[in-house]
Write a protein that holds these residues in place. Structure first.
Motif, PDB file in Angstrom:
ATOM      1  N   GLY A 142       0.807  -1.214   0.000  1.00  0.00           N
ATOM      2  CA  GLY A 142       0.000   0.000   0.000  1.00  0.00           C
ATOM      3  C   GLY A 142       0.836   1.257   0.000  1.00  0.00           C
ATOM      4  O   GLY A 142       0.334   2.342   0.306  1.00  0.00           O
ATOM      5  N   THR A 143       2.124   1.131  -0.334  1.00  0.00           N
ATOM      6  CA  THR A 143       3.041   2.262  -0.299  1.00  0.00           C
ATOM      7  C   THR A 143       2.558   3.382  -1.218  1.00  0.00           C
ATOM      8  O   THR A 143       2.401   3.186  -2.428  1.00  0.00           O
ATOM      9  CB  THR A 143       4.452   1.821  -0.694  1.00  0.00           C
ATOM     10  OG1 THR A 143       4.859   0.754   0.180  1.00  0.00           O
ATOM     11  CG2 THR A 143       5.445   2.960  -0.563  1.00  0.00           C
ATOM     12  N   VAL A 144       2.346   4.550  -0.641  1.00  0.00           N
ATOM     13  CA  VAL A 144       1.749   5.663  -1.378  1.00  0.00           C
ATOM     14  C   VAL A 144       2.674   6.181  -2.474  1.00  0.00           C
ATOM     15  O   VAL A 144       2.226   6.524  -3.572  1.00  0.00           O
ATOM     16  CB  VAL A 144       1.362   6.799  -0.407  1.00  0.00           C
ATOM     17  CG1 VAL A 144       0.857   8.021  -1.166  1.00  0.00           C
ATOM     18  CG2 VAL A 144       0.301   6.309   0.577  1.00  0.00           C
ATOM     19  N   ASN A 160      -4.534   2.151   0.218  1.00  0.00           N
ATOM     20  CA  ASN A 160      -3.129   2.414   0.521  1.00  0.00           C
ATOM     21  C   ASN A 160      -2.865   2.486   2.026  1.00  0.00           C
ATOM     22  O   ASN A 160      -3.803   2.526   2.837  1.00  0.00           O
ATOM     23  CB  ASN A 160      -2.647   3.679  -0.205  1.00  0.00           C
ATOM     24  CG  ASN A 160      -3.336   4.941   0.278  1.00  0.00           C
ATOM     25  OD1 ASN A 160      -3.401   5.229   1.472  1.00  0.00           O
ATOM     26  ND2 ASN A 160      -3.853   5.721  -0.667  1.00  0.00           N
ATOM     27  N   TYR A 161      -1.583   2.511   2.403  1.00  0.00           N
ATOM     28  CA  TYR A 161      -1.219   2.477   3.818  1.00  0.00           C
ATOM     29  C   TYR A 161      -1.654   3.735   4.568  1.00  0.00           C
ATOM     30  O   TYR A 161      -1.977   3.660   5.759  1.00  0.00           O
ATOM     31  CB  TYR A 161       0.291   2.290   3.966  1.00  0.00           C
ATOM     32  CG  TYR A 161       0.785   0.919   3.561  1.00  0.00           C
ATOM     33  CD1 TYR A 161       0.045  -0.218   3.834  1.00  0.00           C
ATOM     34  CD2 TYR A 161       2.003   0.764   2.906  1.00  0.00           C
ATOM     35  CE1 TYR A 161       0.488  -1.475   3.459  1.00  0.00           C
ATOM     36  CE2 TYR A 161       2.466  -0.491   2.529  1.00  0.00           C
ATOM     37  CZ  TYR A 161       1.700  -1.608   2.810  1.00  0.00           C
ATOM     38  OH  TYR A 161       2.151  -2.850   2.438  1.00  0.00           O
ATOM     39  N   LEU A 194       5.940   5.791   7.988  1.00  0.00           N
ATOM     40  CA  LEU A 194       6.239   6.844   8.958  1.00  0.00           C
ATOM     41  C   LEU A 194       5.596   8.164   8.545  1.00  0.00           C
ATOM     42  O   LEU A 194       5.011   8.876   9.374  1.00  0.00           O
ATOM     43  CB  LEU A 194       7.753   7.009   9.104  1.00  0.00           C
ATOM     44  CG  LEU A 194       8.227   8.096  10.079  1.00  0.00           C
ATOM     45  CD1 LEU A 194       7.727   7.796  11.494  1.00  0.00           C
ATOM     46  CD2 LEU A 194       9.754   8.200  10.053  1.00  0.00           C
ATOM     47  N   ALA A 195       5.688   8.492   7.257  1.00  0.00           N
ATOM     48  CA  ALA A 195       5.080   9.735   6.759  1.00  0.00           C
ATOM     49  C   ALA A 195       3.564   9.702   6.943  1.00  0.00           C
ATOM     50  O   ALA A 195       2.950  10.700   7.355  1.00  0.00           O
ATOM     51  CB  ALA A 195       5.442   9.943   5.291  1.00  0.00           C
ATOM     52  N   GLY A 196       2.942   8.558   6.655  1.00  0.00           N
ATOM     53  CA  GLY A 196       1.506   8.425   6.824  1.00  0.00           C
ATOM     54  C   GLY A 196       1.086   8.526   8.281  1.00  0.00           C
ATOM     55  O   GLY A 196       0.052   9.130   8.603  1.00  0.00           O
ATOM     56  N   TYR A 197       1.898   7.946   9.161  1.00  0.00           N
ATOM     57  CA  TYR A 197       1.642   7.998  10.611  1.00  0.00           C
ATOM     58  C   TYR A 197       1.673   9.438  11.121  1.00  0.00           C
ATOM     59  O   TYR A 197       0.767   9.884  11.838  1.00  0.00           O
ATOM     60  CB  TYR A 197       2.688   7.135  11.309  1.00  0.00           C
ATOM     61  CG  TYR A 197       2.907   7.376  12.776  1.00  0.00           C
ATOM     62  CD1 TYR A 197       2.022   6.864  13.732  1.00  0.00           C
ATOM     63  CD2 TYR A 197       4.035   8.076  13.231  1.00  0.00           C
ATOM     64  CE1 TYR A 197       2.246   7.057  15.086  1.00  0.00           C
ATOM     65  CE2 TYR A 197       4.265   8.269  14.581  1.00  0.00           C
ATOM     66  CZ  TYR A 197       3.361   7.764  15.507  1.00  0.00           C
ATOM     67  OH  TYR A 197       3.595   7.961  16.849  1.00  0.00           O
ATOM     68  N   VAL A 373     -11.438  -0.136   3.829  1.00  0.00           N
ATOM     69  CA  VAL A 373     -10.575  -0.353   4.991  1.00  0.00           C
ATOM     70  C   VAL A 373     -11.464  -0.615   6.197  1.00  0.00           C
ATOM     71  O   VAL A 373     -12.439   0.112   6.430  1.00  0.00           O
ATOM     72  CB  VAL A 373      -9.662   0.860   5.304  1.00  0.00           C
ATOM     73  CG1 VAL A 373      -8.736   0.526   6.479  1.00  0.00           C
ATOM     74  CG2 VAL A 373      -8.839   1.268   4.098  1.00  0.00           C
ATOM     75  N   ASP A 374     -11.145  -1.634   6.962  1.00  0.00           N
ATOM     76  CA  ASP A 374     -11.868  -1.932   8.198  1.00  0.00           C
ATOM     77  C   ASP A 374     -10.838  -2.300   9.263  1.00  0.00           C
ATOM     78  O   ASP A 374      -9.645  -2.444   8.962  1.00  0.00           O
ATOM     79  CB  ASP A 374     -12.855  -3.081   7.966  1.00  0.00           C
ATOM     80  CG  ASP A 374     -13.964  -3.128   9.008  1.00  0.00           C
ATOM     81  OD1 ASP A 374     -13.942  -2.305   9.949  1.00  0.00           O
ATOM     82  OD2 ASP A 374     -14.857  -3.997   8.892  1.00  0.00           O
TER      83      ASP A 374
END
Length: 386
Positions: A142-144, A160-161, A194-197, A373-374
């Protein structure tokens, strides 16, 4: 006798075997006799490169088990436009260079029409770049950043992530949990997580509780990160790891860490390896629960898995099954004699397509098919609860 009469009575040349077969096939089709149409008998070949022997073997074999069950059921029902589909597997050992070599080998086979569910961020990047004229469907990542690349041959079936992390943090916030940390692998996959977080925390007006990393996706050196998380003692730790997740959870508990663990979808293939440590683990799902029979796609999946000799259902195998179903729809839309270009065009035309409770939406400028997503939790008795 005139020349015209001579031509009229000249004996016809003996037909070739190919002509005879073609005429029989045409006659059968016209008469509706149900005889096999030999002219369309070539097999539609699909390649699948994934890890079948290394750290991501659980995810890889799960994906292939699901896609095999789908195509076996499809073939029993007559195939696509009367033509059978053959799924060809190649083990890449979770190594990007081998994944690329496998993709090039597939591309060298003129009967190979597409590549299904490559596994891993770097592996997917290599495969997509290596075969620009072939459809690559359902990469298991799921890497953006990969989705922002100009790879019109790549069709993403899963969310995606960033969407997964958003869902996990939103779920934690609803439960009143605000101290959320993360462990990630120090590589392209991990940097994307990490960026998504950080972006999801900022959206929720929260600060990182603790950030720890392992050396890489396949590295089993998880002890230092586990100790760092245990000492910080966040309420939640998001596990941005896949095949190494069981080792991390074991090390975290051994270090005295009592944080609740939330995994990403890539953690799902490792659940069985965690044993009792999986109890209480929450994680994001990019497909429905494989036990949620309220979804038509899940009912079909379960029936086809059982018919394929498998009674154990899992998230990776359901994802592989759905990937195969999306590719099959693209093959149908490619026409009775599909080419690689026709398959690409057929997939592009899939818009607002109901896969059986999950909508797939591609288009001329869109390659991200699903937004599903769930969140699920492993209960104390080992059941998946969503």
């Amino acid at each position: 006798m005139s020349d015209s009469k001579a031509r009229t009575f000249d004996p016809l040349p003996k037909p070739t075997r190919r002509q005879v077969i073609g005429r029989l096939a045409g006659a059968a089709a016209v008469a509706g006799l149900g005889l096999p149409v030999f002219a369309q008998a070539r097999t539609l070949r699909i390649g699948a490169t994934f890890d079948n022997s290394s750290v991501e073997k659980a995810n890889g074999t799960g994906l292939f088990l699901g896609s095999s069950a789908y195509f076996n059921a499809l073939n029993r029902a007559g195939g696509i436009n009367g033509t059978k589909v053959e799924l060809v597997m190649a083990d890449d050992q979770f190594k990007p260079d081998i994944a690329k070599a496998n993709a090039l080998s597939f591309a060298a086979d003129s009967a190979m029409l597409a590549i299904l569910h490559p596994l891993g961020t770097r592996q997917t990047a290599e495969v997509s770049d290596a075969v620009p004229g072939m459809a690559v469907v359902g990469p298991n990542t799921g890497t953006v950043s990969l989705r922002k690349k100009a790879n019109p041959n790549t069709f993403w079936v899963r969310a995606n992530y960033d969407q997964e992390i958003d869902k996990l943090i939103a779920t934690a916030a609803v439960l009143g949990q605000s101290r959320i940390g993360i462990v990630y692998s120090n590589d392209p996959l991990g940097q994307s997580l990490l960026a998504g977080y950080k972006a999801a925390l900022a959206k929720a007006k929260l600060e990182p509780a603790v950030v720890a990393s392992t050396p890489g996706t396949t590295s089993m050196e998880v002890g230092p990160a586990a100790k760092q998380i245990a000492e910080a003692s966040p309420q939640i730790v998001i596990i941005g790891l896949a095949g190494t997740a069981p080792a991390f959870v074991k090390a975290l508990r051994a270090a005295g860490g009592k944080s609740s663990c939330y995994g990403l979808s890539i953690t799902a293939g490792s659940l069985s390896a965690m044993g009792d440590l999986a109890h209480g683990l929450g994680f994001a799902m990019v497909v429905p629960s494989p036990f949620a029979t309220k979804f038509e796609i899940v009912r079909r999946y379960q029936a086809d898995m059982i018919a394929n000799g498998t009674k154990e259902f899992s998230l990776p195998s359901l994802e592989g099954y759905m990937d195969a179903a999306v590719l099959a729809e693209g093959l149908r839309r490619a026409g009775p004699a599909p080419t690689r270009a026709a398959v690409l065009a057929g997939l592009e035309r899939i818009e607002a397509y109901d896969l059986g409770g999950v909508k797939i939406n591609f288009g001329r400028t869109n390659r991200e098919g699903s937004q599903f997503v769930d969140v699920a939790v492993i209960s104390t008795n080992g059941r998946l609860v969503s």
